[in-house]
Design a protein around this motif. Structure first.
Motif, PDB file in Angstrom:
ATOM      1  N   SER A 146       0.836  -1.205   0.000  1.00 12.76           N
ATOM      2  CA  SER A 146       0.000   0.000   0.000  1.00 12.76           C
ATOM      3  C   SER A 146       0.869   1.252   0.000  1.00 12.76           C
ATOM      4  N   TYR A 147       1.924   1.209   0.788  1.00 10.24           N
ATOM      5  CA  TYR A 147       2.840   2.346   0.865  1.00 10.24           C
ATOM      6  C   TYR A 147       3.478   2.641  -0.492  1.00 10.24           C
ATOM      7  N   THR A 148       4.013   1.613  -1.123  1.00  8.15           N
ATOM      8  CA  THR A 148       4.744   1.847  -2.369  1.00  8.15           C
ATOM      9  C   THR A 148       3.840   2.375  -3.481  1.00  8.15           C
ATOM     10  N   LEU A 149       2.636   1.853  -3.572  1.00  3.06           N
ATOM     11  CA  LEU A 149       1.742   2.313  -4.633  1.00  3.06           C
ATOM     12  C   LEU A 149       1.309   3.761  -4.387  1.00  3.06           C
ATOM     13  N   ASP A 150       1.073   4.113  -3.118  1.00  4.26           N
ATOM     14  CA  ASP A 150       0.678   5.484  -2.807  1.00  4.26           C
ATOM     15  C   ASP A 150       1.789   6.466  -3.172  1.00  4.26           C
ATOM     16  N   VAL A 151       3.013   6.144  -2.793  1.00  6.53           N
ATOM     17  CA  VAL A 151       4.137   7.037  -3.088  1.00  6.53           C
ATOM     18  C   VAL A 151       4.362   7.142  -4.597  1.00  6.53           C
ATOM     19  N   VAL A 152       4.251   6.017  -5.289  1.00 10.99           N
ATOM     20  CA  VAL A 152       4.434   6.031  -6.740  1.00 10.99           C
ATOM     21  C   VAL A 152       3.361   6.867  -7.423  1.00 10.99           C
ATOM     22  N   HIS A 153       2.124   6.773  -6.971  1.00 14.93           N
ATOM     23  CA  HIS A 153       1.057   7.599  -7.552  1.00 14.93           C
ATOM     24  C   HIS A 153       1.378   9.086  -7.381  1.00 14.93           C
ATOM     25  N   ARG A 154       1.875   9.450  -6.216  1.00 11.21           N
ATOM     26  CA  ARG A 154       2.206  10.842  -5.948  1.00 11.21           C
ATOM     27  C   ARG A 154       3.374  11.309  -6.827  1.00 11.21           C
ATOM     28  N   ALA A 155       4.400  10.452  -6.935  1.00 10.48           N
ATOM     29  CA  ALA A 155       5.550  10.809  -7.759  1.00 10.48           C
ATOM     30  C   ALA A 155       5.163  10.899  -9.232  1.00 10.48           C
ATOM     31  N   ARG A 156       4.284  10.010  -9.661  1.00 11.15           N
ATOM     32  CA  ARG A 156       3.843  10.022 -11.057  1.00 11.15           C
ATOM     33  C   ARG A 156       3.213  11.360 -11.421  1.00 11.15           C
ATOM     34  N   GLU A 157       2.374  11.883 -10.547  1.00 10.49           N
ATOM     35  CA  GLU A 157       1.708  13.148 -10.859  1.00 10.49           C
ATOM     36  C   GLU A 157       2.698  14.295 -10.987  1.00 10.49           C
ATOM     37  N   ILE A 158       3.696  14.308 -10.128  1.00  2.08           N
ATOM     38  CA  ILE A 158       4.711  15.365 -10.197  1.00  2.08           C
ATOM     39  C   ILE A 158       5.480  15.266 -11.514  1.00  2.08           C
ATOM     40  N   LEU A 159       5.888  14.052 -11.863  1.00  2.00           N
ATOM     41  CA  LEU A 159       6.676  13.848 -13.077  1.00  2.00           C
ATOM     42  C   LEU A 159       5.865  14.154 -14.333  1.00  2.00           C
ATOM     43  N   ARG A 160       4.592  13.788 -14.327  1.00  2.00           N
ATOM     44  CA  ARG A 160       3.739  14.083 -15.490  1.00  2.00           C
ATOM     45  C   ARG A 160       3.571  15.588 -15.660  1.00  2.00           C
ATOM     46  N   GLN A 161       3.461  16.302 -14.560  1.00  2.00           N
ATOM     47  CA  GLN A 161       3.337  17.758 -14.630  1.00  2.00           C
ATOM     48  C   GLN A 161       4.592  18.397 -15.214  1.00  2.00           C
ATOM     49  N   ARG A 162       5.707  17.683 -15.105  1.00  2.00           N
ATOM     50  CA  ARG A 162       6.968  18.193 -15.646  1.00  2.00           C
ATOM     51  C   ARG A 162       7.202  17.721 -17.075  1.00  2.00           C
ATOM     52  N   GLY A 163       6.206  17.064 -17.644  1.00  4.83           N
ATOM     53  CA  GLY A 163       6.286  16.664 -19.040  1.00  4.83           C
ATOM     54  C   GLY A 163       6.662  15.237 -19.316  1.00  4.83           C
ATOM     55  N   ALA A 164       6.861  14.415 -18.285  1.00  2.00           N
ATOM     56  CA  ALA A 164       7.308  13.038 -18.498  1.00  2.00           C
ATOM     57  C   ALA A 164       6.150  12.097 -18.820  1.00  2.00           C
ATOM     58  N   ASN A 165       6.458  11.092 -19.619  1.00  5.08           N
ATOM     59  CA  ASN A 165       5.548   9.965 -19.817  1.00  5.08           C
ATOM     60  C   ASN A 165       5.944   8.963 -18.742  1.00  5.08           C
ATOM     61  N   VAL A 166       5.017   8.592 -17.879  1.00  7.46           N
ATOM     62  CA  VAL A 166       5.342   7.718 -16.752  1.00  7.46           C
ATOM     63  C   VAL A 166       4.697   6.348 -16.930  1.00  7.46           C
ATOM     64  N   VAL A 167       5.502   5.316 -16.833  1.00  8.54           N
ATOM     65  CA  VAL A 167       5.037   3.936 -16.964  1.00  8.54           C
ATOM     66  C   VAL A 167       5.165   3.257 -15.602  1.00  8.54           C
ATOM     67  N   LEU A 168       4.115   2.550 -15.171  1.00  5.64           N
ATOM     68  CA  LEU A 168       4.155   1.794 -13.924  1.00  5.64           C
ATOM     69  C   LEU A 168       4.229   0.302 -14.230  1.00  5.64           C
ATOM     70  N   THR A 169       4.936  -0.427 -13.400  1.00  2.00           N
ATOM     71  CA  THR A 169       4.995  -1.879 -13.596  1.00  2.00           C
ATOM     72  C   THR A 169       3.679  -2.528 -13.196  1.00  2.00           C
ATOM     73  N   GLN A 170       2.948  -1.875 -12.292  1.00  2.00           N
ATOM     74  CA  GLN A 170       1.638  -2.355 -11.872  1.00  2.00           C
ATOM     75  C   GLN A 170       0.942  -1.189 -11.196  1.00  2.00           C
ATOM     76  N   ASP A 171      -0.379  -1.218 -11.242  1.00  2.00           N
ATOM     77  CA  ASP A 171      -1.141  -0.094 -10.701  1.00  2.00           C
ATOM     78  C   ASP A 171      -2.298  -0.585  -9.845  1.00  2.00           C
TER      79      ASP A 171
END
Length: 318
Positions: A146-171
């Protein structure tokens, strides 16, 4: 991993249950849970004690339940454990325009119901290891998955806002896995410019702090890290420094040196063809670390540290 490296991590340091039935038994007996760190020392990539089924601690925002480390079991294919991962298009324009980032949330809460599948062995180049493990949990029951997915979701949003295409191994969209080899393959197929596997450890309660795991040189079988060792080391340094600045978390006092560790027994690193590192954000069995990781505001800081590290690394032109 026992923590965190999506692979069964320690020795790999084994932390997860070889047979989840055993892991679940251990963690349902409070007196034995503290011994999880030693148990994973005998397991493999991502081998840690099974996560407790206890409810999320009061006051803790429950994060979406994530999936596991690397690829799905023996078949190692998306169909074996769930849908094929897809990238998240940028939501903004910035320094990461045109870059692809792979985020790998360690473990999957569904692994406990798929012990046969995750205990199957997969090839990591210089050895064979369990497909995945259950991950660890705080003494109050907040799971690493639960911890890892929550942190990854948060990091994904920051990176997407900076223009990155973000791929997750699982969601949180598959019943178990993916297996450790598939996790590496997802990043390779995405041609990621940088990859980070997010974990939390399950060491003895007196141990605390975070550490970053970088790949050592491995050329065996399907593994060849020759081209990624140096860039992964640079990514690891950026991640260590940015995570410490963002969270104030100290370096681990029980493993590695100055917050860094190099491993050659993790399938997620051995099989990667793109710069990749693991981060063990803290020890879930330590009261102070657990308090941080169950705090949504702290998890946001952790995500910011990860995003800052990736941004700084890619700014180097890597």
């Amino acid at each position: 991993m026992t923590g965190t490296t999506s692979d069964p991590k320690y020795p790999e340091r084994p932390r997860r249950a070889r047979r989840l039935g055993i892991a679940v038994l251990v963690c349902t007996v409070p007196a034995l849970c503290a011994g999880g760190w030693f148990g994973w020392q005998a397991l493999a990539d991502g081998s840690r004690p099974a996560a407790s089924s206890a409810a999320t601690p009061a006051g803790t925002a429950a994060a979406p339940e994530p999936s596991s480390p690397e690829p799905a079991p023996a078949s190692s294919g998306p169909a074996a454990g769930g849908p094929a991962p897809s990238g998240s298009a940028p939501t903004g324009s910035g320094p990461l325009n045109g870059r692809t980032v792979l985020l790998d949330p360690g473990h999957n809460p569904g692994n406990t119901k798929h012990t046969t599948e995750i205990n199957k062995q997969v090839d990591i180049g210089n050895a064979r290891k369990e497909c995945d493990t259950t991950g660890t949990a705080t003494n109050a029951g907040y799971s690493e998955a639960s911890y890892t997915l929550d942190v990854v979701h948060r990091a994904r949003e920051i990176l997407r806002q900076r223009g990155a295409n973000v791929v997750l191994t699982q969601d949180g969209d598959r019943p178990f896995g993916p297996c450790i080899d598939e996790r590496a393959r997802i990043g390779n197929q995405a041609k990621a410019d940088a990859a980070v596997s997010v974990h939390a450890d399950g060491a003895p309660s007196g141990a605390h702090g975070f550490h970053v795991i970088m790949p050592g040189k491995v050329t065996a079988g399907a593994a060849d890290t020759s081209a990624i060792v140096d860039p992964s080391h640079r990514l690891g340094l950026e991640l260590r420094d940015a995570f410490k600045r963002a969270t104030g978390q100290p370096y681990a006092d029980y493993i590695g040196k100055d917050g860094l560790d190099t491993r050659t027994d993790l399938g997620g690193l051995n099989l990667s063809r793109v710069p990749k590192v693991f981060i063990e954000c803290g020890n879930m069995r330590n009261a102070a670390d657990a308090q941080h990781m169950t705090d949504p505001q702290w998890r946001q800081k952790a995500a910011e540290g990860i995003a800052e590290a990736v941004t700084a690394f890619l700014a180097q032109g890597s």
